[in-house]
Enzyme design. Sequence first.
Site, PDB file in Angstrom:
ATOM      1  CG  LEU A 111     -10.109   0.667  -3.017  1.00  0.00           C
ATOM      2  CD1 LEU A 111      -9.949   0.066  -1.624  1.00  0.00           C
ATOM      3  CD2 LEU A 111      -9.047   0.132  -3.968  1.00  0.00           C
TER       4      LEU A 111
ATOM      5  CB  THR B 250      29.651   6.889 -19.097  1.00  0.00           C
ATOM      6  OG1 THR B 250      30.316   6.211 -20.168  1.00  0.00           O
ATOM      7  CG2 THR B 250      29.608   8.373 -19.399  1.00  0.00           C
ATOM      8  N   PRO B 251      29.347   4.637 -16.811  1.00  0.00           N
ATOM      9  CG  PRO B 251      27.701   4.554 -15.186  1.00  0.00           C
ATOM     10  CD  PRO B 251      28.177   5.385 -16.330  1.00  0.00           C
TER      11      PRO B 251
ATOM     12  N   GLY C 224     -16.386  -1.511  -5.017  1.00  0.00           N
ATOM     13  CA  GLY C 224     -17.172  -1.809  -3.826  1.00  0.00           C
ATOM     14  C   GLY C 224     -17.203  -0.682  -2.818  1.00  0.00           C
TER      15      GLY C 224
ATOM     16  N   GLY D 103     -18.786   2.096  -3.163  1.00  0.00           N
ATOM     17  CA  GLY D 103     -20.096   2.745  -3.177  1.00  0.00           C
ATOM     18  C   GLY D 103     -20.188   3.905  -4.149  1.00  0.00           C
ATOM     19  CE  LYS D 104     -15.663   3.650  -8.227  1.00  0.00           C
ATOM     20  NZ  LYS D 104     -15.532   2.404  -7.448  1.00  0.00           N
TER      21      LYS D 104
ATOM     22  CB  SER E 184     -10.138   6.969 -12.188  1.00  0.00           C
ATOM     23  OG  SER E 184     -10.913   7.409 -11.115  1.00  0.00           O
TER      24      SER E 184
ATOM     25  CG  MET F  32      46.607  -3.301 -26.911  1.00  0.00           C
ATOM     26  SD  MET F  32      45.869  -4.567 -27.978  1.00  0.00           S
ATOM     27  CE  MET F  32      47.290  -5.171 -28.867  1.00  0.00           C
TER      28      MET F  32
END
Length: 635
Positions: A475, A117-118, A477, A479-480, A548, A173
């Site tokens: 987004l 393992t790394p 603006g 118009g939602k 959202s 060692m």
Amino acid sequence: MTTQEPIYKTDALIAENIDAYLEAHQHKTMLRFITCGSVDDGKSTLIGRLLYDSKMIFEDQLAALEADSKRVGTQGQEIDFALLVDGLAAEREQGITIDVAYRFFATEKRKFIVADTPGHEQYTRNMVTGASTADLAVILIDARKGVLTQTRRHSYLVKLLGIRHIVLAVNKMDLVGYDQAAFDKIVADYRQFAQSIGIEEFTAIPISGFKGDNITASSENTPWYSGTALLPHLESVDVDATADQAKPFRMPVQWVNRPNLDFRGFAGLVASGTIQPGDAVRVLPSGKTSTIARIVGLEGDRDLAVAGESVTLTLADEIDCSRGQVIVAAQSPLEVADQFESTIVWMDEHEMVPGRAYWLKIGTQTVSATVHAPKYEVNVNTQEHLATKTLDLNAIGVANVTTDREIPFAPYDENRDLGGFILIDKMTNHTVAAGLIHYALRRAQNIHWQATDIGREHHAGMKHQKPAVLWLTGLSGSGKSTIANIVEKKLARMNRHTFLLDGDNVRHGLNKDLGFTEADRIENIRRVGEVAKLMTDAGLIVITAFISPFRSERDMVRGMMQPGEFIEVFVDTPLEVAEGRDVKGLYAKARSGQLKNFTGIDSPYEAPDSAEIRIDTTAMTPEEAADLIITRLIP
């Protein structure tokens, strides 16, 4: 004729010896172990030396190794054993391990699977992968450097993942002149840390992976060391292969085996216990009971199946059972819950987002889950519990996890297969975390779901309409809100019962305590989704207008609703058009740095992949958009 008789006898003897060898080899015990530690401690070199000394290298491999050692090796003109394990080009170029490398070798006494393992901190996730199935860990320490942060991190993970056998291999060692004082100091430092994290026992061995000291036999260079060499120790470690068999029976169902109309079996790996025909079992989470009719293996019907074996079980009764469910002993069922306290090891470069929905895979089951804000993060050096709001790469913390349905589980300490899980990002499909379940979070005993006589069907029938959620996303603006307002007015003229939830309006009351960080945006949508669900239960047509921005959160709300009741409306407006409108001046503030985490500028917007309705506001007016939505809602 007489001259050929010895040949026949020799052939028979060879065949007999081969059969005997294969029979003996088949019944050897298996030890799975990992090597771990800090960067450049010599993990790959040690494994290469073990392969070399156990005669697991063919002549052509040895010739290639000698050539590669001269070309890209790090040991001058001598053999670089690390090249036997480091197979990636990037590993050879840098002299480091990146991915987990698994190698098989065997001696006269035992078979081994070793995971290299790394050591680099950024690849800690790969170390967790290798450790998840190991029986023993060899933790290497460079004799010149002593105990380092990554040594502590890996030791903590080894303890966390339930590995009981630990070897402290003080490597290189030869580079400190085989100095006993240097070895003793490292062992004392490590013992102090190990005891602080609950590791009571470990075996310390002074080695040189490069020179071969104390690898397969005791070295003359360390006369002061009276213990066993590494390989003899690995051969003698007691691995109780029958421990899981003594536990209650559990088998997660991998798939339903239906080869013909007359056979219906449930295939899987026996996680613990034993089973035989006639035993009473229970299927979780449904709780339905039956008895085992047959146990079918590769060789045919069997009288017994034990932990670690893959079999197909048939039941005496026709009860519902599918992939992801767990067949257990009827008298010793698992717990079933949807909320847990868990240790989380975060593995992704992007930090954890509390409240975001992830896929949780446990056993053979995959469910949707959310991770709450961490209770604390663990400092692996001091074991302090640190306050935090999230977890970033390689962080280890404790947090509550909630799944979208109840799942059978066991605490990780009791069963790795049914107590360990991974979290998967729903968008990228990347594994972002590993988790270990501590226990279920039980709700207060005096809180129960109250059944009512008047249900959602009655509410909807009184209003002569079908409940629905029109979820307008886009987004700022785009118009939602304008379109949502027109839709509600048109529905009102049609005598439909509606309610409009607008993004700005709910932040004045219900969600006034939330900001605009990624976590707050997710909680904002979760709360709105819960409110919308209650309103559909009341029979209303709910219209929402929220940016959202994240697909996973919109999918979370969709999952709360009845099938077909969630209608996603993508108000598709290009950023430059939305910014050009900028009625509230928000884009200008975001561009100037006055407004942080603004969608489209310094926070992403993830457009829907398959919205039920797409509104192109550059090609139609708000009135036309509203008519399109109503036509889809009420044909």
